[in-house]
Design a protein around this motif. Sequence first.
Motif, PDB file in Angstrom:
ATOM      1  N   LYS A 123      22.017  -4.757  -2.157  1.00 37.30           N
ATOM      2  CA  LYS A 123      21.683  -3.694  -3.455  1.00 37.30           C
ATOM      3  C   LYS A 123      20.596  -3.086  -3.576  1.00 37.30           C
ATOM      4  N   LEU A 124      20.493  -1.933  -3.950  1.00 39.00           N
ATOM      5  CA  LEU A 124      19.024  -1.171  -4.213  1.00 39.00           C
ATOM      6  C   LEU A 124      19.210  -1.546  -5.836  1.00 39.00           C
ATOM      7  N   TRP A 125      17.165  -1.644  -6.158  1.00 41.37           N
ATOM      8  CA  TRP A 125      17.250  -1.470  -7.430  1.00 41.37           C
ATOM      9  C   TRP A 125      15.889  -0.637  -7.183  1.00 41.37           C
ATOM     10  N   ASP A 126      15.821   0.493  -8.178  1.00 41.47           N
ATOM     11  CA  ASP A 126      14.465   1.285  -8.278  1.00 41.47           C
ATOM     12  C   ASP A 126      14.243   0.416 -10.032  1.00 41.47           C
ATOM     13  N   LEU A 127      12.647  -0.236 -10.235  1.00 40.28           N
ATOM     14  CA  LEU A 127      12.138  -1.149 -11.550  1.00 40.28           C
ATOM     15  C   LEU A 127      11.150   0.067 -12.096  1.00 40.28           C
ATOM     16  N   ARG A 128      11.341   1.977 -11.731  1.00 35.53           N
ATOM     17  CA  ARG A 128      10.304   2.679 -12.008  1.00 35.53           C
ATOM     18  C   ARG A 128      11.084   3.302 -13.296  1.00 35.53           C
TER      19      ARG A 128
ATOM     20  N   ASP B 292       1.196  -0.974   0.198  1.00 38.69           N
ATOM     21  CA  ASP B 292       0.158   0.262   0.338  1.00 38.69           C
ATOM     22  C   ASP B 292       0.705   1.102  -0.278  1.00 38.69           C
ATOM     23  N   SER B 293       2.169   0.905  -0.232  1.00 43.65           N
ATOM     24  CA  SER B 293       2.918   2.420  -0.660  1.00 43.65           C
ATOM     25  C   SER B 293       2.889   3.307  -1.368  1.00 43.65           C
ATOM     26  N   LYS B 294       2.693   4.782  -0.938  1.00 49.30           N
ATOM     27  CA  LYS B 294       1.864   5.546  -1.634  1.00 49.30           C
ATOM     28  C   LYS B 294       3.473   6.008  -3.081  1.00 49.30           C
ATOM     29  N   ASN B 295       4.199   5.770  -2.453  1.00 52.50           N
ATOM     30  CA  ASN B 295       5.321   5.772  -3.797  1.00 52.50           C
ATOM     31  C   ASN B 295       5.200   4.571  -5.016  1.00 52.50           C
ATOM     32  N   LEU B 296       4.665   3.857  -4.676  1.00 52.19           N
ATOM     33  CA  LEU B 296       3.949   2.701  -6.457  1.00 52.19           C
ATOM     34  C   LEU B 296       3.268   3.565  -6.697  1.00 52.19           C
ATOM     35  N   VAL B 297       2.100   4.436  -6.259  1.00 50.78           N
ATOM     36  CA  VAL B 297       1.287   5.028  -6.749  1.00 50.78           C
ATOM     37  C   VAL B 297       1.338   6.488  -7.294  1.00 50.78           C
ATOM     38  N   ASP B 298       2.463   6.760  -7.534  1.00 50.35           N
ATOM     39  CA  ASP B 298       2.653   8.283  -7.462  1.00 50.35           C
ATOM     40  C   ASP B 298       3.797   8.060  -8.427  1.00 50.35           C
ATOM     41  N   PRO B 299       4.073   8.433  -9.819  1.00 49.59           N
ATOM     42  CA  PRO B 299       5.212   7.933 -10.556  1.00 49.59           C
ATOM     43  C   PRO B 299       6.216   9.334 -10.940  1.00 49.59           C
ATOM     44  N   LYS B 300       5.912  10.500  -9.881  1.00 49.23           N
ATOM     45  CA  LYS B 300       6.727  11.282  -9.366  1.00 49.23           C
ATOM     46  C   LYS B 300       7.692  11.321  -8.163  1.00 49.23           C
ATOM     47  N   SER B 301       7.043  10.244  -7.311  1.00 50.39           N
ATOM     48  CA  SER B 301       8.035  10.409  -6.207  1.00 50.39           C
ATOM     49  C   SER B 301       9.391   9.930  -6.673  1.00 50.39           C
TER      50      SER B 301
ATOM     51  N   SER C 192      11.353   9.294  -3.999  1.00 49.66           N
ATOM     52  CA  SER C 192      11.655   8.630  -2.706  1.00 49.66           C
ATOM     53  C   SER C 192      13.032   7.391  -3.142  1.00 49.66           C
ATOM     54  N   SER C 193      13.502   6.835  -1.585  1.00 50.86           N
ATOM     55  CA  SER C 193      14.903   5.734  -2.553  1.00 50.86           C
ATOM     56  C   SER C 193      13.812   4.848  -3.329  1.00 50.86           C
ATOM     57  N   PRO C 194      15.397   4.606  -4.358  1.00 52.50           N
ATOM     58  CA  PRO C 194      14.752   2.366  -4.440  1.00 52.50           C
ATOM     59  C   PRO C 194      13.987   1.626  -3.800  1.00 52.50           C
ATOM     60  N   LEU C 195      13.246   0.805  -4.304  1.00 52.00           N
ATOM     61  CA  LEU C 195      12.087   0.544  -3.513  1.00 52.00           C
ATOM     62  C   LEU C 195      12.365  -1.295  -3.641  1.00 52.00           C
ATOM     63  N   LEU C 196      12.871  -1.197  -4.119  1.00 55.66           N
ATOM     64  CA  LEU C 196      13.533  -3.061  -3.899  1.00 55.66           C
ATOM     65  C   LEU C 196      15.076  -2.727  -3.122  1.00 55.66           C
ATOM     66  N   ALA C 197      14.910  -4.143  -2.442  1.00 54.26           N
ATOM     67  CA  ALA C 197      16.610  -4.104  -1.755  1.00 54.26           C
ATOM     68  C   ALA C 197      16.866  -6.072  -2.271  1.00 54.26           C
ATOM     69  N   SER C 198      17.790  -6.133  -2.410  1.00 56.25           N
ATOM     70  CA  SER C 198      18.109  -7.455  -2.503  1.00 56.25           C
ATOM     71  C   SER C 198      20.055  -7.601  -1.866  1.00 56.25           C
ATOM     72  N   SER C 199      20.298  -8.981  -1.017  1.00 55.30           N
ATOM     73  CA  SER C 199      21.711  -9.293  -0.584  1.00 55.30           C
ATOM     74  C   SER C 199      22.103 -10.947  -1.672  1.00 55.30           C
ATOM     75  N   SER C 200      23.655 -10.894  -1.005  1.00 55.02           N
ATOM     76  CA  SER C 200      23.936 -11.896  -1.968  1.00 55.02           C
ATOM     77  C   SER C 200      24.763 -12.548  -0.860  1.00 55.02           C
ATOM     78  N   LEU C 201      25.346 -13.930  -1.615  1.00 54.41           N
ATOM     79  CA  LEU C 201      26.684 -13.988  -0.487  1.00 54.41           C
ATOM     80  C   LEU C 201      27.207 -14.027  -1.292  1.00 54.41           C
ATOM     81  N   ASP C 202      27.932 -12.541  -2.036  1.00 54.42           N
ATOM     82  CA  ASP C 202      28.947 -12.384  -2.597  1.00 54.42           C
ATOM     83  C   ASP C 202      29.052 -10.695  -1.868  1.00 54.42           C
TER      84      ASP C 202
END
Length: 368
Positions: free
Chosen positions: A147-152, A122-131, A133-143
């Motif tokens: 890392k942070l990703w903005d899929l927009r 329900d994050s407002k960042n998802l419905v506001d294309p002009k937001s 805000s910080s990247p909305l996907l985070a990932s960790s790895s065995l490396d």
Amino acid sequence: KMASKYAHHKFIASAHNRGISSLKFGPTIEANNTTHKLFATSSSDCSVKIWNTTPSDGQVVHSFESERGFSDVCWYDDNLICAGNDDSTIKVYDINQTSKNPLMVLSDHTKPILALSGPALDSKNLVDPKSKSSPLLASSSLDGTVKLWDLRLPNTSKSTVTIQSKSDPRGIVSSLDFDRTSKHLLTARLSGICEIFDLTAYKIKSTLHTLKDNHPIGVVSIVYSPNEKFAAVSTTDSEIRLWVLDKTEKDKGCFVKVYNGHKVHDYIVPAYFVANKATPTAKGNMSIVTGSEDGSVYVFDLNMRNILQKMQVGEGHSEAVGVGSGVISAVHVSQGYMAAGGANESGAIQVWKTQEPGEGSTIPSVNT
């Protein structure tokens, strides 16, 4: 003495042919005057499946496959599902497309993906294309990186930010959790270090070392409470610790409660906060749910710390042979539902119906 039952069996679902690595509830969809609750599962059988809980026995509505196994899965929004793969990539699928191919492949890690965290649905960042805000996907790895990703962003394939801890720059991050604004990110490491990363200032806001008898204890799961004043920290000594995050609390930076009775030593087993309305004898209105390496799911009362219910997964259901015979490595709770899956070869999942409003509920002041 345990309180009245928190959850009641709904169905056993079986479509994977190897262990379940992750399970996450997603959107609630209204269609044809019927409410459909979806959840996603990932498995070492090289597949991700999307399930509908509405049929009495569950139903796979989408299935995506890869050449390598999947370690974690999370929802980016109501349509996109992100899956961490053992080939070091994150595959993003659109559940509304007929194609089984990934919509995007994120390829900036150098070793297999371990954990993912997406925004609140329900994050407002998802419905506001002009937001901004910080990247909305985070990932960790065995490396050893986060890392942070903005899929927009168009044609996203590389991460926008890489986080490395100064306290443990090569430590493996086992668990991640965004707050509801995606401005802060909780990280937990197998070395016992937990951190809050401020995504607006791009710096570590707070660090906590998880110790027992002055020795580091590995952390396998970390998650925000609904009001984001606390975090549940699950460790490899079979305990869940309640970490105070709120700046106004005098105990900021320490653990105020500890929950035990379950078993976690060798696997990444998640824990979550949920509401307590179905357990009228509980003193508060929140509980903590976790999987366990003894084949069970445990529900703890948040304030009293006692076990409200222990559910042996698959017990009494012949169609679930093997599901509860080993480690319950995947568990998740959402409005009215709870589901759990095991790391063993059965690939089965048990789904319960609850009367809880779910993870969006308020949390009371914790009595210390």
